[in-house]
Write a protein that holds these residues in place. Structure first.
Motif, PDB file in Angstrom:
ATOM      1  N   ASP A  59      33.914   8.139  66.642  1.00  0.00           N
ATOM      2  CA  ASP A  59      33.550   6.652  66.746  1.00  0.00           C
ATOM      3  C   ASP A  59      34.389   5.732  65.672  1.00  0.00           C
ATOM      4  O   ASP A  59      34.740   4.755  65.825  1.00  0.00           O
ATOM      5  CB  ASP A  59      32.087   6.294  66.660  1.00  0.00           C
ATOM      6  CG  ASP A  59      31.892   5.145  67.406  1.00  0.00           C
ATOM      7  OD1 ASP A  59      32.606   4.394  67.796  1.00  0.00           O
ATOM      8  OD2 ASP A  59      30.649   4.602  67.361  1.00  0.00           O
ATOM      9  N   THR A 110      28.106   8.797  78.433  1.00  0.00           N
ATOM     10  CA  THR A 110      27.551   7.308  77.841  1.00  0.00           C
ATOM     11  C   THR A 110      27.745   6.371  79.174  1.00  0.00           C
ATOM     12  O   THR A 110      28.563   6.487  80.120  1.00  0.00           O
ATOM     13  CB  THR A 110      28.309   7.010  76.595  1.00  0.00           C
ATOM     14  OG1 THR A 110      27.874   5.612  76.504  1.00  0.00           O
ATOM     15  CG2 THR A 110      29.884   6.870  77.186  1.00  0.00           C
ATOM     16  N   SER A 122      26.593   2.189  80.176  1.00  0.00           N
ATOM     17  CA  SER A 122      26.241   1.017  79.622  1.00  0.00           C
ATOM     18  C   SER A 122      24.992   0.316  80.219  1.00  0.00           C
ATOM     19  O   SER A 122      24.732   0.698  81.614  1.00  0.00           O
ATOM     20  CB  SER A 122      27.302  -0.164  79.692  1.00  0.00           C
ATOM     21  OG  SER A 122      26.726  -1.452  79.116  1.00  0.00           O
ATOM     22  N   SER A 160      24.880   2.486  75.989  1.00  0.00           N
ATOM     23  CA  SER A 160      25.607   1.624  75.221  1.00  0.00           C
ATOM     24  C   SER A 160      25.076  -0.005  75.707  1.00  0.00           C
ATOM     25  O   SER A 160      24.344  -0.039  76.553  1.00  0.00           O
ATOM     26  CB  SER A 160      27.069   1.678  75.462  1.00  0.00           C
ATOM     27  OG  SER A 160      27.584   1.531  76.738  1.00  0.00           O
ATOM     28  N   THR A 161      25.255  -0.731  74.813  1.00  0.00           N
ATOM     29  CA  THR A 161      24.941  -2.299  74.991  1.00  0.00           C
ATOM     30  C   THR A 161      23.199  -2.107  75.181  1.00  0.00           C
ATOM     31  O   THR A 161      22.855  -2.669  76.321  1.00  0.00           O
ATOM     32  CB  THR A 161      25.636  -2.993  75.956  1.00  0.00           C
ATOM     33  OG1 THR A 161      25.392  -2.273  77.130  1.00  0.00           O
ATOM     34  CG2 THR A 161      27.031  -3.085  75.547  1.00  0.00           C
ATOM     35  N   SER A 196      22.038   2.885  71.905  1.00  0.00           N
ATOM     36  CA  SER A 196      23.247   2.483  71.045  1.00  0.00           C
ATOM     37  C   SER A 196      23.368   0.917  71.062  1.00  0.00           C
ATOM     38  O   SER A 196      23.401   0.211  71.870  1.00  0.00           O
ATOM     39  CB  SER A 196      24.518   3.140  71.571  1.00  0.00           C
ATOM     40  OG  SER A 196      24.512   4.427  71.545  1.00  0.00           O
ATOM     41  N   THR A 235      25.840  -1.217  70.644  1.00  0.00           N
ATOM     42  CA  THR A 235      27.366  -1.014  70.541  1.00  0.00           C
ATOM     43  C   THR A 235      27.986  -2.532  69.906  1.00  0.00           C
ATOM     44  O   THR A 235      28.894  -2.580  69.506  1.00  0.00           O
ATOM     45  CB  THR A 235      27.731  -1.011  71.999  1.00  0.00           C
ATOM     46  OG1 THR A 235      27.092  -0.202  72.902  1.00  0.00           O
ATOM     47  CG2 THR A 235      29.261  -0.618  72.304  1.00  0.00           C
ATOM     48  N   THR A 236      27.176  -3.509  70.199  1.00  0.00           N
ATOM     49  CA  THR A 236      27.793  -4.664  69.808  1.00  0.00           C
ATOM     50  C   THR A 236      27.058  -5.328  68.484  1.00  0.00           C
ATOM     51  O   THR A 236      27.409  -6.500  68.159  1.00  0.00           O
ATOM     52  CB  THR A 236      27.528  -5.693  70.925  1.00  0.00           C
ATOM     53  OG1 THR A 236      26.066  -5.971  71.192  1.00  0.00           O
ATOM     54  CG2 THR A 236      28.289  -5.501  72.051  1.00  0.00           C
ATOM     55  N   HIS A 293      25.292  -0.527  64.783  1.00  0.00           N
ATOM     56  CA  HIS A 293      26.498  -0.875  64.173  1.00  0.00           C
ATOM     57  C   HIS A 293      26.110  -2.061  63.074  1.00  0.00           C
ATOM     58  O   HIS A 293      25.174  -2.689  63.596  1.00  0.00           O
ATOM     59  CB  HIS A 293      27.572  -1.821  65.215  1.00  0.00           C
ATOM     60  CG  HIS A 293      28.046  -0.726  66.117  1.00  0.00           C
ATOM     61  ND1 HIS A 293      29.441  -1.072  66.487  1.00  0.00           N
ATOM     62  CD2 HIS A 293      27.783   0.930  66.327  1.00  0.00           C
ATOM     63  CE1 HIS A 293      29.810   0.168  67.178  1.00  0.00           C
ATOM     64  NE2 HIS A 293      28.817   1.097  67.272  1.00  0.00           N
ATOM     65  N   CYS A 351      33.524  -0.501  68.919  1.00  0.00           N
ATOM     66  CA  CYS A 351      34.083  -0.081  70.454  1.00  0.00           C
ATOM     67  C   CYS A 351      35.205  -0.910  70.931  1.00  0.00           C
ATOM     68  O   CYS A 351      35.049  -2.005  70.769  1.00  0.00           O
ATOM     69  CB  CYS A 351      32.645  -0.488  71.143  1.00  0.00           C
ATOM     70  SG  CYS A 351      33.049  -0.127  73.093  1.00  0.00           S
ATOM     71  N   ALA A 405      32.797  -5.871  68.235  1.00  0.00           N
ATOM     72  CA  ALA A 405      31.836  -4.630  67.775  1.00  0.00           C
ATOM     73  C   ALA A 405      32.372  -3.860  66.651  1.00  0.00           C
ATOM     74  O   ALA A 405      32.423  -2.642  66.713  1.00  0.00           O
ATOM     75  CB  ALA A 405      31.418  -3.765  69.080  1.00  0.00           C
ATOM     76  N   ASN A 463      30.142   0.695  62.391  1.00  0.00           N
ATOM     77  CA  ASN A 463      28.886   1.583  62.355  1.00  0.00           C
ATOM     78  C   ASN A 463      28.492   1.310  61.017  1.00  0.00           C
ATOM     79  O   ASN A 463      28.949   1.089  60.236  1.00  0.00           O
ATOM     80  CB  ASN A 463      29.103   3.054  62.622  1.00  0.00           C
ATOM     81  CG  ASN A 463      29.771   3.283  63.970  1.00  0.00           C
ATOM     82  OD1 ASN A 463      28.990   3.336  64.776  1.00  0.00           O
ATOM     83  ND2 ASN A 463      31.127   3.253  64.406  1.00  0.00           N
TER      84      ASN A 463
END
Length: 307
Positions: A16, A101, A103, A143-144, A177, A179-180, A209, A240, A246, A249
């Protein structure tokens, strides 16, 4: 307030972190970093991804990286995959832990994969069958899970729907996660409490993140909710490529430093992890968002005063 005695950190830097960098590291550099992370105490490392090389060019050499790292007993080496072909490559490279993964956001899923979350999960049925037949353990990442650049705040019900589908395939290790970088501590605590109560058989992991500076605060909220597994990335790299803005991390060294200052064990040698972070910055040719790489440890200040 009762804090956990220890947490487990999954180092996601080799995947990542590096997938977003313009400078592509050599196989030798990646292998060196992974081996040093193990020496520093890392027990879970995401070494790369087996996806189409045109989609994520920096991960095109994961096969070779996986074959050349020094495997250490007790260390979990995992990869990200999106289909059976990815699992086939993982098996050929001797990797027996893979992450799927999907979303939680419909808009993000359509923008990224041109499929709804439900369609993506249905496509994983073949992956589950292949993994079961070839001794590959599957985990999942949602994710998200907290926020989407297209939809805004993601409803908990959408997350729970994805969790339920993963369970149908026998996946019992899942990551929520951010993600954003849109999550906040109150939301994290509420979502974590709810999923733990509703799915007590699942091992939960959180992935944050630090896009808006709330990454470590979200970790604290997660710990208060009873979750003790967290992703982090050396030098605070990453983001991402399919989620606008985004970036970043949470930095592994920042997380370790915070935990150690709180008396929470990580099993990691902070100085050794910091050395890895410095090497990463040299390899990519720029500074990163890591606070501890910039400011040093709290103990460094005390030591300077004594000297």
């Amino acid at each position: 307030m009762k804090w956990p005695a220890s947490i487990r950190i999954c180092e996601v830097g080799p995947r990542d972190g590096l997938q977003n960098e313009k400078v592509m590291l050599t196989v030798e550099q990646k292998v060196e970093l992974i081996d040093r992370l193990v020496q520093a105490g890392a027990k879970m490392i995401e070494i790369g991804s087996f996806v189409h090389p045109k989609s994520v060019p920096p991960m095109a050499d994961t096969d070779e990286v996986a074959k050349r790292i020094k495997r250490v007993e007790g260390v979990e080496y995992r990869v990200l995959v999106m289909n059976v072909r990815g699992l086939e490559r993982a098996e050929a490279a001797g990797v027996h832990k893979a992450k799927l993964t999907v979303s939680a956001s419909r808009a993000h899923s359509l923008s990224n994969l041109k499929r709804t979350p439900e369609e993506v999960i249905r496509s994983f049925a073949g992956c589950a069958d292949y993994a079961a037949q070839h001794n590959i353990e599957l985990s999942g990442a949602i994710s998200t899970a907290f926020g989407c650049p297209f939809e805004g705040r993601v409803a908990l019900e959408q997350v729970i729907s994805v969790v339920s589908h993963f369970r149908e395939f026998g996946v019992t290790e899942l990551s929520l996660s951010d993600t954003t970088g849109m999550a906040n501590p109150e939301q994290v605590y509420g979502y974590a409490i709810r999923v733990k109560e509703q799915f007590p058989d699942i091992t939960w992991n959180l992935h944050f993140h630090n896009t808006r500076g709330m990454g470590l605060a979200n970790v604290v909220a997660g710990m208060q909710a009873g979750i003790d597994r967290y992703d982090a990335c050396f030098a605070g790299l990453g983001g991402c490529p399919f989620a606008p803005g985004a970036s970043g991390n949470i930095a592994t060294e920042d997380l370790i430093h915070m935990c150690h200052e709180m008396g929470i064990q990580t099993g990691c040698d902070l100085d050794a992890v910091l050395a890895v972070g410095r090497s990463v910055q040299q390899y990519i040719g720029h500074d990163s968002a890591s606070f501890i790489l910039k400011a040093g440890k709290c103990s460094d200040i005390v030591k300077r005063k004594k000297d």
